[in-house]
Write a protein that holds these residues in place. Structure first.
Motif, mmCIF file in Angstrom:
data_model
loop_
_atom_site.group_PDB
_atom_site.id
_atom_site.type_symbol
_atom_site.label_atom_id
_atom_site.label_comp_id
_atom_site.label_asym_id
_atom_site.label_seq_id
_atom_site.Cartn_x
_atom_site.Cartn_y
_atom_site.Cartn_z
ATOM 1 N N THR A 194 15.058 20.725 10.246
ATOM 2 C CA THR A 194 15.179 21.754 9.194
ATOM 3 C C THR A 194 14.342 22.976 9.581
ATOM 4 O O THR A 194 13.362 23.305 8.906
ATOM 5 N N ARG A 199 13.398 19.477 -0.685
ATOM 6 C CA ARG A 199 14.551 20.364 -0.850
ATOM 7 C C ARG A 199 14.844 20.481 -2.338
ATOM 8 O O ARG A 199 14.902 19.461 -3.030
ATOM 9 N N ASN A 200 15.030 21.721 -2.797
ATOM 10 C CA ASN A 200 15.348 21.944 -4.200
ATOM 11 C C ASN A 200 14.304 21.289 -5.113
ATOM 12 O O ASN A 200 14.636 20.684 -6.119
ATOM 13 N N LEU A 224 11.629 26.656 7.631
ATOM 14 C CA LEU A 224 10.977 26.467 6.330
ATOM 15 C C LEU A 224 9.479 26.743 6.434
ATOM 16 O O LEU A 224 8.902 26.607 7.507
ATOM 17 N N ASP A 235 12.101 24.964 -1.317
ATOM 18 C CA ASP A 235 12.295 24.191 -0.089
ATOM 19 C C ASP A 235 11.123 24.407 0.857
ATOM 20 O O ASP A 235 10.638 25.529 0.991
#
Length: 515
Positions: free
Chosen positions: A200, A148-149, A203, A131
């Motif tokens: 988000t 993401r992922n 990160l 991520d």
């Protein structure tokens, strides 16, 4: 995509680059040639939004030069792409037609979304990361993405970059306070218009492209960082801010002398890092990570493997590729040593647990310990260390690469310390302990196939008191050489692990249970 060599030409807004990728006879891929020429196309756009004839002539000259390099390299396919400067030019159709007529190249005009997508592919195929946010600051555009992922979720291409902002706000290579404020306001406003940016927090911000690579090189030079790669290199936001203010204060002639910074980037690096800092704050990222791969690497993977361009396992691909580049290593012996070392590790780790990553390091080291034989058999351990440290072994951190190299080349504690001496500030005492333990385990596993005949098809491993019993099941041959080698290693192994290894034939006919 068939053929042994592929040329990728990237017509950027700041520079034009060529990379020739080769597929070797053993199936490995590597860069066979590369070239770069500064272009500053964004800077040369006139008041009508067009790229003038003289700039197109220069570009054609560069592309003819690159196609000649491709011809010398017997390149079977050239894929040429153009980004923001030509994409945004009002005379783009004329530019592409003139290029095709003069060079025979059909240029793909990438959209901002294409750029983000190929940049993401290049990055995700070279870093072990699930991520994060990805940024690519070009000369005329800036791509920002969220993944993401390991899947791209959002991306945006902003219509500004380090060259276009330098043309607009730079004065003789400097960025005054008022100009910096105006630049930051434009970037912040652009970020606010994308609702997903900032949602988000926490990160990493992964950077690809010339601006962040230059930042990484300057940071490594400033802090005398001992490892020779900027790929997979982390930097804190405090250090980036510090470097930015230091660069901005310097007049252009002095900035050109900054260690790690190339002269042709000295003026545009300041607006480039200014963009980077605003978007770092807007995304609420935690730290920066520099990625050495990007758009061209993504284009290579998409061209070479059109059906499955994204790798499932970055380290596995990189490891297989590196092994295939050094085919002198005896393959069956290496496979045998790799299998035995992991079997012994799993038994020892049951009673003396190491970190989960230790198994990954042993697995990697035990597949690479003989690659140095491609340089010189007698000194293969030393050469294996050098090759591992200086190769593209993606999916490991710099610290893990040094540890892997030290495990693969292990002969003794003293020799290991000698090998890692110039990198010792990246390792701590517990790392050294892991190197010694795994290095001695790899030595033992190599001893168990000393004849390189793979005589032990099955090995039962047991701990009994302070003994590590190694029981081959119906071995082929006497294993006299292997027994002698194990005996020679036994005392050093006992000091490190607390168990004396013993090649035990007493019950080779009856399979016993493995712990």
């Amino acid at each position: 995509m068939t053929g042994q060599r592929i040329g990728i030409i990237d017509i950027g807004s700041n520079s034009v680059r060529l990379v020739v990728y080769e597929k070797t006879a053993n199936g490995a891929h590597r860069v066979a040639d590369s070239s770069k020429r500064p272009a500053r196309l964004s800077e040369r756009i006139d008041e009508n939004g067009c790229l003038p004839g003289a700039a197109i002539d220069d570009l054609i000259d560069t592309l003819n030069h690159f196609t000649m390099i491709c011809t010398h390299n017997h390149t079977s396919h050239i894929r040429a792409v153009a980004t923001a400067a030509i994409r945004n030019a009002n005379n783009r159709s004329e530019i592409l037609a003139r290029i095709h007529s003069a060079t025979g190249l059909s240029i793909e005009l990438l959209t901002g979304e294409d750029e983000a997508s190929y940049g993401f592919l290049g990055m995700i195929n070279s870093l072990h990361i699930r991520d994060g946010l990805l940024i690519d600051i070009g000369g005329g555009s800036t791509e920002l993405s969220l993944f993401r992922n390991r899947v791209l979720v959002h991306s945006v291409s902003f219509p500004f970059g380090c060259v276009s902002f330098n043309k607009r706000f730079g004065t003789k290579g400097t960025l005054q306070d008022e100009d910096l404020k105006a630049l930051e306001a434009i970037v912040a406003e652009a970020a606010r218009n994308e609702t997903w940016i900032g949602e988000t927090a926490g990160l990493p911000l992964v950077g690809v492209g010339g601006t962040v690579r230059a930042l990484g090189k300057m940071h490594q030079a400033a802090y005398k960082y001992p490892f020779p790669q900027t790929h997979n290199y982390p930097i804190t936001s405090e250090h980036v801010d510090e470097l930015f203010h230091q660069m901005r204060k310097l007049p252009l002639d002095k900035r050109r002398k900054l260690p790690g910074l190339s002269k042709d980037r000295a003026d545009v690096v300041v607006p480039g890092v200014a963009i980077l800092r605003v978007l770092f704050r807007a995304t609420k990222a935690t730290y920066y990570r520099i990625c050495g791969a990007g758009l061209r690497d993504g284009l290579f993977h998409a061209t070479r493997f059109p059906n499955r361009p994204k790798l499932d396992d970055v380290l596995k691909y990189s490891l297989t590729n590196l092994s295939a580049l050094h085919p002198e290593a005896p393959k069956q012996h290496v496979l045998q040593v790799n299998r035995i070392s992991l079997e012994i590790y799993d038994v020892l780790n049951y009673v003396q647990p190491l970190t989960p990553q230790s198994r990954v390091l042993l697995d990697t080291a035990s597949q690479l310990f003989r690659i140095g034989a491609s340089i010189d058999y007698y000194e293969y351990a030393r050469h294996s260390f050098y090759l591992i440290v200086n190769s593209q072994l993606n999916g490991l951190t710099h610290r893990e690469m040094i540890m892997t190299a030290a495990i693969a080349s292990y002969k003794s504690k003293g020799r290991a310390r000698q090998h890692i001496s110039e990198y010792k500030e990246l390792l701590n005492e517990s790392d050294l302990e892991v190197i010694y333990k795994l290095g001695s385990l790899l030595q033992l596993s190599t001893a168990l196939d000393r004849g390189e005949t793979q005589a032990i098809a099955q090995l039962n491993v047991q701990l009994s008191g302070y003994q590590l019993l190694l029981r081959p099941v119906q071995p082929r041959g006497t294993l006299a050489v292997e027994r002698r080698e194990v005996e020679e290693l036994a005392s050093e192994f006992k000091k490190l692990w607390g168990f004396t290894p013993s090649l035990d034939f007493s019950s080779t006919h009856v399979p016993s249970k493995t712990l």
